[in-house]
Design a protein around this motif. Structure first.
Motif, PDB file in Angstrom:
ATOM      1  N   SER A   1       0.734  -0.987  -0.113  1.00 18.49           N
ATOM      2  CA  SER A   1      -0.185   0.024   0.023  1.00 18.49           C
ATOM      3  C   SER A   1       0.869   1.116   0.303  1.00 18.49           C
ATOM      4  CB  SER A   1      -0.826  -0.222   0.656  1.00 18.49           C
ATOM      5  OG  SER A   1      -1.929  -0.963   0.938  1.00 18.49           O
TER       6      SER A   1
ATOM      7  N   GLU B   1       2.227   2.024  -3.531  1.00 21.88           N
ATOM      8  CA  GLU B   1       0.992   2.562  -4.446  1.00 21.88           C
ATOM      9  C   GLU B   1       0.678   3.851  -3.884  1.00 21.88           C
ATOM     10  OE1 GLU B   1      -1.744  -0.204  -4.560  1.00 21.88           O
ATOM     11  OE2 GLU B   1      -0.741  -2.084  -5.644  1.00 21.88           O
ATOM     12  N   ALA B   2       0.770   4.123  -2.469  1.00 28.17           N
ATOM     13  CA  ALA B   2      -0.022   5.191  -1.967  1.00 28.17           C
ATOM     14  C   ALA B   2       0.420   6.317  -2.633  1.00 28.17           C
ATOM     15  CB  ALA B   2       0.698   5.899  -0.328  1.00 28.17           C
TER      16      ALA B   2
ATOM     17  N   ILE C   1      -1.838   4.899   6.489  1.00 30.77           N
ATOM     18  CA  ILE C   1      -1.269   3.302   6.690  1.00 30.77           C
ATOM     19  C   ILE C   1       0.220   3.123   7.570  1.00 30.77           C
ATOM     20  CG2 ILE C   1       0.119   1.605   4.775  1.00 30.77           C
ATOM     21  CD1 ILE C   1      -1.055   3.839   2.358  1.00 30.77           C
TER      22      ILE C   1
END
Length: 495
Positions: free
Chosen positions: A331, A334-335, A344
Motif C-alpha cells: 500500500s 502505491e500511496a 498507512i
C-alpha cells in the motif's frame, strides 16, 4: 527486521558471495563454449582435467533428465557431441552451483533438503513447459534456470541467519515471501540471487530468471525473447510446485488460475497443464535418484492431506502480523499523498503489531516543537492535535539530533531525567514505549510514538524492529512523493 543500510546489506552479501567461488575449470568451460572456434576436443580436454566434474557430467547425461540419451553416453566426448556445447556448459555450472549452495548453507539452519526439493521440481516443471511450447532449444536451459532460480534464498540465509531462520517458519506464497524478505531484511532473494549470479559471471540467459522470476510478462500474447520466455517458465514452475509436491490439489481454484496464467503467458493448453503434476512428480523422483540429490518425497494430495494443508494455512499470530505488514508495504508503494502514507504507517503499527496507542507528531520548525498530527487508540483526533513537545531538549531533542529509534522498556533514573526534561510527557501516562523517527532526506520530519495495550508493559524486540522498519518504509514513501513533486514542478517550470 533489519535496519541495515544498503551498503551494509551489500557488505554482508559480499562476504557470503566470497565463500563459494566458481572454480577456474568452470570459467574455462564458459570461455571455451563461448568461443566459436573452439572444438569438441578443447571442451573435452578441459572437463577431463577435473575428475569429479567429469563424473558429474556423465551422471547427468545418463540421468532421466536426458531420457533420450540415458544409458548411452560413456565418454565426455560423446556427451558433448550428443548434447552440444551449451548443454554441457550449463550442466557444469549447475553442478558447481549445487556444491556451492550446499557449502554456503552449512551451519545456517537453512532447510537444504526442502530447498532442493523445490529447486529440482521447478527445473523439471520449467522443462515440461518449454516442451509444451515447442521450444526444444530451451529444454535444457529451462531445467537449469528452474533448478537455480532461488539461489538467493541460500545467500540470504547465510548473510542473515537469525532473521532467515524466523522467516523460514512462515508459510507463504512466492510473492509474499519476496515482500516479507524486504520487510525483514531490506533485500529480497531475487536481488541477492542476481547479485551472486553476476558475481559468478553466469550466462545472462540464467541470470534473468534468477533475478526476475517473480515478474513475468503482463502483456498477453506478445512476442518475447528467449530470456523473457524463460522468466515466464520459471515463474510458472514456482507457482506449480505446490501441485507437484502434493501440498495443493489440482481440483482447487488455484490450479485453474495457474492453468489460465500458463495459457495467457505461453499459450499452453489446459489439458497439458492438467497432466503436469503427475508427469513432473515422477521425473523429479527419477532425477533426484540418478543424481543422488536428497529431497522430500513428492506425493499426490489425499483427502486427509487436503485437510492438513488447510490447517497449515491458518495463520498464527506472527504470520498474521507479517501478512498485514506485507499488505502495508504494498500500500505504501502505491500511496499517492503524504496523508495516505502517514495513515498507512500508523494503522500498520497499531493494527498489524497490535499496539495500545500510536501517535504521529510532526516537527514544527518555526515553533521548534513536535505537534500532534494523527493517531490511533485514542478517544478523538483532537486529543492528538492538542499535544506538543519541545524539540530543543529531552526525548524529542535527542530524536532529532540522533535520528534513531528510542526504545524505553521501563522507567529508570536516567530515562526519568530525560522524560522530566520533556515538557508535557507525563500526560501520556506510560512507562514503556518506542519513539521512532520518520525522515525525509535525512531530516526527522515526524516522530512515531507507540506503546502497548498495557502501558507499563515493555515492547518486545520483534515489535520494536517492526516499528522501526515501518517508519523507514514510510520515510522512503515520503521521499518518493517529494521527488515526484519536484520533478513535476521542474517540468511545469520548463513548459
Amino acid at each position: 527486521m533489519t535496519t541495515l543500510t544498503r551498503d551494509k546489506i551489500h557488505e554482508r552479501l559480499e562476504k557470503v558471495s566470497n565463500l563459494p567461488s566458481i572454480p577456474q575449470v568452470v570459467l574455462r568451460i564458459k570461455e571455451i563454449t563461448e568461443n566459436p572456434r573452439a572444438s569438441v576436443a578443447d571442451l573435452a580436454n578441459c572437463i577431463l582435467s577435473d575428475h569429479q566434474l567429469t563424473s558429474r557430467i556423465l551422471r547427468m547425461a545418463n540421468s532421466a533428465y536426458y531420457g533420450e540419451f540415458s544409458g548411452r553416453i560413456t565418454t565426455v566426448t560423446h556427451a558433448i557431441m550428443l548434447m552440444g556445447f551449451r548443454a554441457v556448459r550449463n550442466i557444469a555450472i549447475s553442478m558447481v552451483v549445487y556444491d556451492a549452495v550446499n557449502n554456503i548453507s552449512r551451519g545456517s539452519g537453512f532447510d537444504v533438503k526442502a530447498f532442493w526439493s523445490r529447486s529440482l521440481a521447478s527445473g523439471v516443471i520449467a522443462k515440461y513447459l518449454a516442451r509444451a511450447t515447442g521450444q526444444t532449444k530451451l529444454l535444457e536451459v529451462a531445467f537449469i534456470a528452474g533448478f537455480m532460480h532461488d539461489i538467493g534464498q541460500v545467500v540470504l540465509a547465510s548473510a542473515f541467519p537469525d532473521e532467515y531462520r524466523e522467516l523460514s517458519k512462515v508459510d507463504c506464497d512466492p510473492s509474499q515471501l519476496q515482500n516479507t524478505e524486504r520487510i525483514l531484511l531490506g533485500v529480497d532473494h531475487l536481488e541477492a540471487g542476481e547479485y551472486i549470479a553476476r558475481k559468478w559471471n553466469l550466462p545472462e540467459l540464467l541470470v534473468r530468471p534468477i533475478g526476475e522470476h517473480n515478474r513475468p510478462r503482463s502483456v498477453t500474447g506478445s512476442k518475447t525473447s528467449s530470456g523473457g520466455m524463460l522468466v515466464d517458465m520459471v515463474h510458472l514452475a514456482e507457482l506449480a510446485y505446490p501441485f507437484v509436491s502434493g501440498r495443493a490439489s489440482i481440483e482447487s481454484r488455484g490450479f485453474k488460475e495457474l492453468a489460465r496464467l500458463a495459457f495467457d503467458l505461453l499459450a499452453i493448453d489446459r489439458k497439458v497443464m492438467a497432466d503436469l503434476p503427475e508427469v513432473c512428480r515422477k521425473e523429479v523422483g527419477e532425477i533426484a535418484s540418478d543424481l543422488d540429490i536428497k529431497i522430500d518425497p513428492l506425493r499426490p494430495e489425499t483427502a486427509s492431506g487436503a485437510n492438513l494443508a488447510e490447517i497449515q494455512r491458518q495463520l498464527s499470530g506472527k504470520e498474521l502480523q507479517l501478512s498485514f505488514l506485507q499488505g502495508a508495504a504494498e500500500s505504501l508503494f502505491e500511496a499517492g499523498s503524504e496523508e495516505e502514507i502517514l495513515l498507512i504507517v500508523c494503522e500498520a503499527v497499531f493494527r498489524g503489531l497490535q499496539m495500545g496507542r500510536v501517535l504521529l507528531l510532526e516537527y514544527d520548525a518555526d515553533g521548534g516543537q513536535f505537534v500532534g498530527r494523527l493517531g490511533f487508540g485514542v478517544a478523538t483526533q483532537e486529543e492528538i492535535k492538542a499535544l506538543s513537545f519541545p524539540a530543543d531538549g529531552g526525548l524529542f531533542g535527542h530524536l532529532r539530533t540522533d535520528g534513531r529509534t528510542i526504545p524505553v522498556g521501563d522507567r529508570t533514573a536516567d530515562i526519568d531525567q530525560v522524560i522530566a526534561a520533556t515538557s508535557g510527557w507525563n500526560a501520556l501516562g506510560t512507562s514503556a514505549f518506542v519513539l521512532a523517527p520518520v525522515k525525509v532526506l535525512d531530516r526527522v520530519v515526524f516522530a512515531l510514538f507507540a506503546d502497548s495495550t498495557d502501558r507499563g508493559l515493555p515492547i518486545d524486540d520483534e515489535r520494536l524492529r517492526s516499528v522501526t522498519a515501518l517508519a523507514n518504509q514510510g520515510s522512503m514513501a515520503l521521499e518518493r512523493i517529494l521527488m515526484r513533486r519536484r520533478l513535476s514542478e521542474d517540468d511545469t517550470g520548463k513548459s
